[in-house]
Scaffold this active site. Structure first.
Site, PDB file in Angstrom:
ATOM      1  N   SER A 143       0.855  -1.163   0.046  1.00 31.13           N
ATOM      2  CA  SER A 143      -0.064  -0.032   0.204  1.00 31.13           C
ATOM      3  C   SER A 143       0.799   1.130   0.183  1.00 31.13           C
ATOM      4  O   SER A 143       2.013   1.234   0.471  1.00 31.13           O
ATOM      5  CB  SER A 143      -1.076   0.100   1.389  1.00 31.13           C
ATOM      6  OG  SER A 143      -1.505   1.206   1.269  1.00 31.13           O
ATOM      7  N   TYR A 156      -1.233  -0.481  10.036  1.00 26.38           N
ATOM      8  CA  TYR A 156      -1.489  -0.905   8.450  1.00 26.38           C
ATOM      9  C   TYR A 156      -0.386  -0.480   7.898  1.00 26.38           C
ATOM     10  O   TYR A 156       0.371  -1.344   7.116  1.00 26.38           O
ATOM     11  CB  TYR A 156      -2.724  -0.230   8.097  1.00 26.38           C
ATOM     12  CG  TYR A 156      -3.034  -0.569   6.674  1.00 26.38           C
ATOM     13  CD1 TYR A 156      -3.387  -2.008   6.348  1.00 26.38           C
ATOM     14  CD2 TYR A 156      -2.885   0.315   5.718  1.00 26.38           C
ATOM     15  CE1 TYR A 156      -3.664  -2.175   4.835  1.00 26.38           C
ATOM     16  CE2 TYR A 156      -3.288  -0.189   4.409  1.00 26.38           C
ATOM     17  CZ  TYR A 156      -3.841  -1.237   4.107  1.00 26.38           C
ATOM     18  OH  TYR A 156      -3.943  -1.583   2.764  1.00 26.38           O
ATOM     19  N   ALA A 157       0.188   0.697   8.167  1.00 29.71           N
ATOM     20  CA  ALA A 157       1.496   1.105   7.670  1.00 29.71           C
ATOM     21  C   ALA A 157       2.658   0.243   8.001  1.00 29.71           C
ATOM     22  O   ALA A 157       3.500  -0.142   7.119  1.00 29.71           O
ATOM     23  CB  ALA A 157       1.793   2.491   8.081  1.00 29.71           C
ATOM     24  N   ALA A 158       2.604  -0.250   9.176  1.00 30.60           N
ATOM     25  CA  ALA A 158       3.741  -1.142   9.581  1.00 30.60           C
ATOM     26  C   ALA A 158       3.656  -2.374   8.873  1.00 30.60           C
ATOM     27  O   ALA A 158       4.787  -2.979   8.384  1.00 30.60           O
ATOM     28  CB  ALA A 158       3.893  -1.046  11.219  1.00 30.60           C
TER      29      ALA A 158
END
Length: 265
Positions: A143, A156-158
């Site tokens: 993403s 989510y970023a991790a």
């Protein structure tokens, strides 16, 4: 359209909607036999019926990708049925929102389990099969938040950043067996979850205005990129990260004068 995936077996997680659904349709059009999986049978059946109606070959398996046992059994079952799996698309994901201060370990775990552990489980299950057949292609969907931060999306970023690092290692470990592993990073894509998160038309217009191409991407465009990586046309590409974000991540957002006004400087 050419049949670049004729006689190939493709397994797609999160295949009942959005990018997964579009990828299933595109690969089937290219001649692949497509197997999609998710947790909701009714949605899976709908996509399979759509592909059959268009003349393609598809089936489905209900599986929870956050369970290593579930996804391993699903992949092994498909391999037993078709004698091989040529392509794995790890597309399933989970987004659980919450600021770092306000979220809890359950929120964090939901992101990691649904968006990173699922990629590990699927890859681990398919690697021995692809090694025995001396080749295969794994495409992991990350993403844009792996590159650009977004408040409330730390977990989510991790997870999606982890997908990138994991995939590079998997590419190295698979290379001797002709197994290619690549990552696609979609930007803002006009899928139902994305559109549902935009509160009004003004917000949508602002989002689009901040993308160099001035529009959201389509699930079909991401599907085309994923499909390319699955084919022999991408035979020398492995360990790569392809960003499909309309140019968003290449622009430094600073206060600058219009290009025309700089010509006389």
């Amino acid at each position: 359209m050419s049949k670049r995936m004729e006689n190939m077996i493709a397994f797609i997680t999160g295949g009942s909607s959005g990018i997964g659904r579009a990828t299933a349709h595109r690969m089937a059009t290219e001649g692949a036999t497509v197997v999609i999986c998710s947790r909701t049978e009714a949605n899976l059946k709908k996509v399979v019926d759509e592909i059959h109606a268009a003349g393609g070959k598809a089936s489905y398996v209900v599986a929870d990708v956050t369970s290593e046992k579930n996804i391993t059994l699903a992949i092994e079952g498909v391999a037993e049925k078709f004698s091989r799996i040529d392509v794995l698309v790890n597309n399933a994901m989970t987004v659980a929102w919450g600021s770092i201060e306000e979220s809890d370990s359950q929120t964090w775990a939901a992101n990691i389990n649904g968006s990173l552990n699922s990629v590990y489980y699927g890859t681990k299950a398919v690697l021995p099969l692809m090694k025995r057949q001396r080749g295969g292609s794994i495409i992991n969907v990350s993403s844009i938040v792996a590159l650009l931060g977004a408040p409330g999306m730390s977990g989510y970023a991790a997870a999606k950043s982890g997908v990138v690092g994991f995939s590079r290692v998997a590419a190295l470990e698979g290379a001797q067996s002709n197994i290619r592993v690549n990552v696609v990073i979609p930007g803002a894509i006009a899928t139902p979850p994305t559109l549902a998160s935009v509160p009004d038309s003004e917000s949508l217009h602002r989002m689009e205005s901040e993308i160099p191409l001035k529009r959201l991407g389509s699930a079909e465009e991401i599907a085309a990129t994923i499909t390319f990586l699955a084919t022999r046309d991408a035979g020398y590409i492995t360990g790569s990260v392809i960003v499909a974000d309309g140019g968003k991540s290449c622009e430094l957002s600073v206060a600058t004068a219009p290009l025309e006004s700089l010509k006389n400087i």
